[in-house]
Design an enzyme around this catalytic site. Sequence first.
Site, PDB file in Angstrom:
ATOM      1  N   LYS A 133       4.447  -0.585  -0.084  1.00  0.00           N
ATOM      2  CA  LYS A 133       3.109  -1.457  -0.666  1.00  0.00           C
ATOM      3  C   LYS A 133       1.730  -1.026  -0.179  1.00  0.00           C
ATOM      4  O   LYS A 133       1.045  -0.630  -1.001  1.00  0.00           O
ATOM      5  CB  LYS A 133       3.151  -2.959  -0.144  1.00  0.00           C
ATOM      6  N   ASN A 134       1.517  -0.716   1.025  1.00  0.00           N
ATOM      7  CA  ASN A 134       0.259  -0.205   1.756  1.00  0.00           C
ATOM      8  C   ASN A 134       0.031   0.999   1.145  1.00  0.00           C
ATOM      9  O   ASN A 134      -1.208   1.683   1.662  1.00  0.00           O
ATOM     10  CB  ASN A 134       0.125  -0.645   2.945  1.00  0.00           C
ATOM     11  N   CYS A 179      -8.021 -14.580   5.642  1.00  0.00           N
ATOM     12  CA  CYS A 179      -6.570 -14.926   5.185  1.00  0.00           C
ATOM     13  C   CYS A 179      -6.258 -15.427   6.360  1.00  0.00           C
ATOM     14  O   CYS A 179      -6.839 -15.496   7.352  1.00  0.00           O
ATOM     15  CB  CYS A 179      -6.041 -13.527   4.740  1.00  0.00           C
ATOM     16  N   ARG A 239     -10.960 -10.838   8.435  1.00  0.00           N
ATOM     17  CA  ARG A 239     -10.852  -9.750   7.856  1.00  0.00           C
ATOM     18  C   ARG A 239     -12.307  -9.221   7.208  1.00  0.00           C
ATOM     19  O   ARG A 239     -12.247  -9.322   5.912  1.00  0.00           O
ATOM     20  CB  ARG A 239      -9.746 -10.011   6.650  1.00  0.00           C
ATOM     21  N   ASP A 274       1.974  -5.101  11.940  1.00  0.00           N
ATOM     22  CA  ASP A 274       2.820  -5.568  10.988  1.00  0.00           C
ATOM     23  C   ASP A 274       4.241  -5.677  11.165  1.00  0.00           C
ATOM     24  O   ASP A 274       4.979  -6.234  10.598  1.00  0.00           O
ATOM     25  CB  ASP A 274       2.676  -4.683   9.695  1.00  0.00           C
ATOM     26  N   ARG A 294       5.263 -11.066  -1.722  1.00  0.00           N
ATOM     27  CA  ARG A 294       4.036 -10.124  -2.000  1.00  0.00           C
ATOM     28  C   ARG A 294       4.481  -8.727  -1.535  1.00  0.00           C
ATOM     29  O   ARG A 294       3.948  -7.627  -1.866  1.00  0.00           O
ATOM     30  CB  ARG A 294       2.957 -10.664  -0.835  1.00  0.00           C
TER      31      ARG A 294
HETATM   32  C1  EPZ Z   1      -4.376  -2.968   6.367  1.00  0.00           C
HETATM   33  O1  EPZ Z   1      -5.140  -4.009   6.481  1.00  0.00           O
HETATM   34  C2  EPZ Z   1      -2.945  -3.328   5.978  1.00  0.00           C
HETATM   35  N1  EPZ Z   1      -3.136  -3.642   4.476  1.00  0.00           N
HETATM   36  C3  EPZ Z   1      -2.478  -4.462   6.713  1.00  0.00           C
HETATM   37  O2  EPZ Z   1      -1.098  -4.793   6.164  1.00  0.00           O
HETATM   38  C4  EPZ Z   1      -2.398  -4.091   8.160  1.00  0.00           C
HETATM   39  O3  EPZ Z   1      -1.689  -5.135   9.037  1.00  0.00           O
HETATM   40  C5  EPZ Z   1      -3.666  -3.412   8.569  1.00  0.00           C
HETATM   41  O4  EPZ Z   1      -4.001  -2.342   7.892  1.00  0.00           O
HETATM   42  C6  EPZ Z   1      -3.695  -2.736  10.120  1.00  0.00           C
HETATM   43  O5  EPZ Z   1      -2.550  -1.905  10.280  1.00  0.00           O
HETATM   44  C7  EPZ Z   1      -3.427  -2.747   3.610  1.00  0.00           C
HETATM   45  O6  EPZ Z   1      -3.160  -1.550   3.952  1.00  0.00           O
HETATM   46  C8  EPZ Z   1      -3.410  -3.171   2.140  1.00  0.00           C
HETATM   47  P1  EPZ Z   1      -7.995  -2.838   8.895  1.00  0.00           P
HETATM   48  P2  EPZ Z   1      -6.833  -3.677   6.580  1.00  0.00           P
HETATM   49  O7  EPZ Z   1      -9.071  -2.660   8.127  1.00  0.00           O
HETATM   50  O8  EPZ Z   1      -7.284  -2.629   6.169  1.00  0.00           O
HETATM   51  C9  EPZ Z   1     -11.151  -5.205  11.659  1.00  0.00           C
HETATM   52  C10 EPZ Z   1       0.418  -6.135   5.383  1.00  0.00           C
HETATM   53  O9  EPZ Z   1       1.139  -7.121   6.146  1.00  0.00           O
HETATM   54  N2  EPZ Z   1     -12.170  -4.669  10.621  1.00  0.00           N
HETATM   55  O10 EPZ Z   1      -7.343  -1.784   9.420  1.00  0.00           O
HETATM   56  O11 EPZ Z   1      -7.569  -5.151   6.030  1.00  0.00           O
HETATM   57  C11 EPZ Z   1     -10.363  -5.850  10.975  1.00  0.00           C
HETATM   58  O12 EPZ Z   1     -10.612  -7.329  11.090  1.00  0.00           O
HETATM   59  C12 EPZ Z   1      -1.115  -6.170   5.875  1.00  0.00           C
HETATM   60  O13 EPZ Z   1       1.051  -5.376   4.408  1.00  0.00           O
HETATM   61  C13 EPZ Z   1     -13.499  -5.035  10.562  1.00  0.00           C
HETATM   62  O14 EPZ Z   1     -14.017  -5.624  11.554  1.00  0.00           O
HETATM   63  O15 EPZ Z   1      -6.874  -3.707   8.100  1.00  0.00           O
HETATM   64  C14 EPZ Z   1      -9.100  -5.979  11.915  1.00  0.00           C
HETATM   65  O16 EPZ Z   1      -9.460  -6.640  13.152  1.00  0.00           O
HETATM   66  C15 EPZ Z   1      -1.452  -7.342   6.805  1.00  0.00           C
HETATM   67  N3  EPZ Z   1     -14.444  -4.494   9.663  1.00  0.00           N
HETATM   68  C16 EPZ Z   1      -9.306  -4.197  12.423  1.00  0.00           C
HETATM   69  O17 EPZ Z   1     -10.352  -3.923  11.842  1.00  0.00           O
HETATM   70  C17 EPZ Z   1     -13.956  -3.971   8.727  1.00  0.00           C
HETATM   71  O18 EPZ Z   1     -14.770  -3.609   7.819  1.00  0.00           O
HETATM   72  C18 EPZ Z   1      -8.036  -3.535  11.480  1.00  0.00           C
HETATM   73  O19 EPZ Z   1      -8.307  -4.112  10.193  1.00  0.00           O
HETATM   74  C19 EPZ Z   1     -12.639  -3.406   8.510  1.00  0.00           C
HETATM   75  C20 EPZ Z   1     -11.693  -4.147   9.407  1.00  0.00           C
END
Ligand code: EPZ
Length: 416
Positions: A22-23, A116, A121, A304, A396
Site C-alpha cells: 500500500k505505502n 488521525c 501527523r 507499523d 484500508r
Molecule cells: C508513513 O507515514 C506511512 N504512511 C505510515 O504508515 C508509517 O507508519 C510512517 O510512514 C512511519 O513509517 C504512508 O507511507 C502512506 P512520517 P508518514 O512522515 O509519512 C513526524 C500505515 O499504517 N512528521 O515518516 O505520515 C510525524 O508526526 C501508515 O500504513 C513531522 O513532524 O510518516 C511522525 O512523528 C500509518 N512533520 C514522524 O515525523 C512532517 O512534516 C514520522 O512521520 C512529517 C512528519
Amino acid sequence: MDKIVVHGGRKLTGSVRIGGAKNAALPILVSSLLTDGWCTYHNVPNLRDIESIKQLLIHLGAEVETHDHTIRINAAGLANHEAPYDLVRKMRASILVLCPLVARLKKARVSLPGGCAIGARPINFHLKGLTLLGAEIDLEHGYVNASAEKLLGNEIYFDIPSVTGTENLLMAAVLAEGITILRNAAREPEVVALIDVLNQMGAKIEGAGTSILTVQGVKTLQPVSVSIIPDRIETGTFMVAAALTNGNIQIQGGEPEHVTGIIHKLRQTGADVSIEGKTIYVKGSETIQSIDIKTLPYPGFPTDMQAQFMVLMSVAGGLSIISETIFENRFIHVSELKRLGADITISGNTAMIKGVPSLSGAPVMATDLRASASLILAGLIAKGTTEVNRIYHLDRGYEAIEKKFQKLGADIERIQ
Ligand code: EPZ
C-alpha cells in the site's frame, strides 16, 4: 457495518501469498501526475486507500482504468489543482499530490490532512521543503495554497526522516531546475521503490536507500509500466501470526530483504524463521520468549509492526518493554488488548507487557489500520470468540485478510 468473528485456538499451516505494498502504491500512483501519457502499474493491492487515491486523481483530471490488480493512469488531462477536504480527510496520504501539482500546474490548493488516531501527523517538513524549492505557500481556511512559477533546486534537511515528506519533495525536485539535495531523508523500501519508478521515468536521483538523496532536475518525465513491490507489513503480520499460533507457514511473493529487522526480532522470541529464495518459512515454538522492541525509522523496527508484536508479547513468558518513538499516540490498541486479558501498563511512549498464559475472547473495536490487525491476531489465540468491529480500518490496508487466514486454517469469518 462489517465485523470479523474469530474462534481462537487453531494452528496456522500452509502457504500465503503477499500482495503489493500500500505505502509504495500510493506515492507511485501519484507520480503519474508528473507525466502526460499512459502509466501502467501492476500488483496494485485492492484496498480502500487505493480507491481513495484513484478518486482524487480522477477529480484532478486524470484518466484511471482498473483491470484486476493492474491500474492504468493518464494525467495528460490534468487540469484541476484543488484536492478538497472531503477527499483528503479520507486518507491523509493525499497530501502527496501537493508537490506534483505545483511541479506540473505551478499551483496547488490541498486541504490540510489533519491528524488521525495515532498522532497529530503535521506536514511542516513538506511545506518547509517546498518553500525552499521556490514555492509561495500560505495556509487559510484549512487549505494549503502553494504556487511557483518555477521550482529551483536547493538543500533540504529533514529534522525527522519523514516517509511521505521525502516522497512529496522528491516529486517536486525531479522537475525543478538544478540540483536538490535531501538530507536525513527516509530510507524505507517504499521510498526506494518510488525513486526507482521516477528514474525509469527519466528522473536523475542518486542515493536511493541512503539518507542523502541527490536530484538533478529534468525538463520532462516519460510514462512507465512497473510492478509494485510486496507489502513488508503484511509479510510481518503473517510471520507474527505463525509464531503466535505455534503454526508452520510459508510466505510467498514477499521480499525477505525488506523484513530483516522483523525476522531477527521474531527469531529472538524463539520462532524458527528460514528463507529460501524469496519464500519465508516461519515455524512457531511451544514457548514464546519476551523481548524488548523499539520502533525506529527504516532499517530499524517498523512502527507499523508494533501493535502486532505487542500481541505476541502479551502471551510470552516474561516482561517485555515496547517503546514507540515514531508516533505520539500509537498505543490505542492496548485498551482493547487488555479487554482480551493482556497485562499491559503504559508510561509515556513505553508499554510494559507482562506475558499471561492465554487471552480470552470478547467483542473489541478497531481504531486504526495496524491496531485492527493486532486484534485479529489476538482473536486467533484467544480462548472462545473474538468479534472485531469497525473493520473498515482493516480494509484500508489489508486485502481480504480473513480469506488469507481461512486458507491457513483459522476459524475466522466476515459478517456483513
Ligand atoms: C508513513 O507515514 C506511512 N504512511 C505510515 O504508515 C508509517 O507508519 C510512517 O510512514 C512511519 O513509517 C504512508 O507511507 C502512506 P512520517 P508518514 O512522515 O509519512 C513526524 C500505515 O499504517 N512528521 O515518516 O505520515 C510525524 O508526526 C501508515 O500504513 C513531522 O513532524 O510518516 C511522525 O512523528 C500509518 N512533520 C514522524 O515525523 C512532517 O512534516 C514520522 O512521520 C512529517 C512528519
